[in-house]
Write a protein that holds these residues in place. Structure first.
Motif, PDB file in Angstrom:
ATOM      1  N   THR A 195      -0.609 -71.431 -59.851  1.00 22.23           N
ATOM      2  CA  THR A 195       0.707 -71.385 -59.214  1.00 22.23           C
ATOM      3  C   THR A 195       0.697 -70.474 -58.002  1.00 22.23           C
ATOM      4  O   THR A 195       1.259 -70.815 -56.954  1.00 22.23           O
TER       5      THR A 195
ATOM      6  N   GLY B   4       8.700 -77.505 -61.603  1.00 25.55           N
ATOM      7  CA  GLY B   4       8.704 -76.103 -62.022  1.00 25.55           C
ATOM      8  C   GLY B   4       9.414 -75.917 -63.348  1.00 25.55           C
ATOM      9  O   GLY B   4       8.921 -75.213 -64.241  1.00 25.55           O
TER      10      GLY B   4
ATOM     11  N   LEU C  76       7.508 -68.932 -59.122  1.00 33.58           N
ATOM     12  CA  LEU C  76       8.018 -70.092 -58.384  1.00 33.58           C
ATOM     13  C   LEU C  76       8.992 -69.698 -57.276  1.00 33.58           C
ATOM     14  O   LEU C  76       9.249 -70.496 -56.367  1.00 33.58           O
TER      15      LEU C  76
END
Length: 177
Positions: A93, A139, A158
Motif C-alpha cells: 500500500t 480500500g 490510504l
C-alpha cells in the motif's frame, strides 16, 4: 490423522493465497498507474487534435479503472487476512500510494496541456471521479479484511491516496457543471 489435517492446511493455504492475490492485484494497479503516468508525461505540450494521444490517455485510464474494479472483487472474495498478510499488504500500500500520488501530481501539472484540447480536461475530471470512487471501494474492501486491531492503521495508509485524488479533482473541478 493425516486426513483431518488436510482441510486445515487447505484453509491456511487459501487464506495465504487471498493475501497474495490482493498484493498481486495491487501490483497490477501499480503497473497500470505507472503506464498512465508515462502516457501523461509523454502527452505533447502543444497538441493538435491527435486522436492517438487522447486515445492512449483514455485507454490507460480505463484500463486502470478496470484493474481497480477487478482488485475490489478479489478483495471482497478474500478471506480475512492474517497479521503477516496485513503487514505485507501495508508495504504494498505504501508503494502503491507513492505511485498514485506521483501520477496524480503529474496529471495536475499537465492540466495546461490538456486544457488546450477543450474536451480532454472534462473527461479527465470524470475519470478522476470514477477512479477515486473505485479506489475508495477497493480500500474499503481491503480494510474490511485486515485484522480489526490494524484497521485504523490501514485506513491511515490510504489517506494520502484519498488526499491526492481530492486535490486532483479540485484542480479539474472548474469543469463541473
Amino acid at each position: 490423522m493425516h486426513i483431518s489435517l488436510l482441510p486445515i492446511s487447505l484453509l491456511v493455504a487459501r487464506a495465504l493465497a487471498d493475501g497474495a492475490a490482493i498484493v498481486a492485484a495491487m501490483t497490477t494497479i501499480g503497473n497500470a498507474t505507472v503506464k498512465l503516468n508515462s502516457t501523461v508525461s509523454s502527452f505533447p505540450d502543444n497538441p493538435l487534435l491527435d486522436l492517438l494521444d487522447v486515445g492512449g490517455l483514455l485507454t490507460d485510464s480505463i484500463s486502470l479503472l478496470n484493474d481497480i474494479n477487478a482488485a475490489t472483487h478479489i478483495a471482497q472474495a478474500s478471506a480475512n487476512l492474517t497479521l503477516l498478510e496485513a503487514i505485507s499488504l501495508a508495504q504494498s500500500t505504501i508503494s502503491l500510494a507513492s505511485m498514485v500520488e506521483s501520477t496524480l501530481t503529474n496529471i495536475v501539472n499537465s492540466k495546461p496541456k490538456f486544457d488546450k484540447l477543450v474536451v480532454v480536461s472534462p473527461v479527465i475530471l470524470l475519470n478522476l471521479k470514477s477512479e477515486k470512487s473505485a479506489t475508495d471501494s477497493f480500500g474499503a474492501a481491503v480494510v474490511a479484511k485486515v485484522p480489526a486491531a490494524l484497521q485504523a492503521t490501514a485506513q491511515n495508509l490510504l489517506a494520502p491516496i484519498d488526499d491526492a485524488f481530492n486535490s486532483a479533482i479540485a484542480t479539474y473541478g472548474e469543469f463541473a457543471l
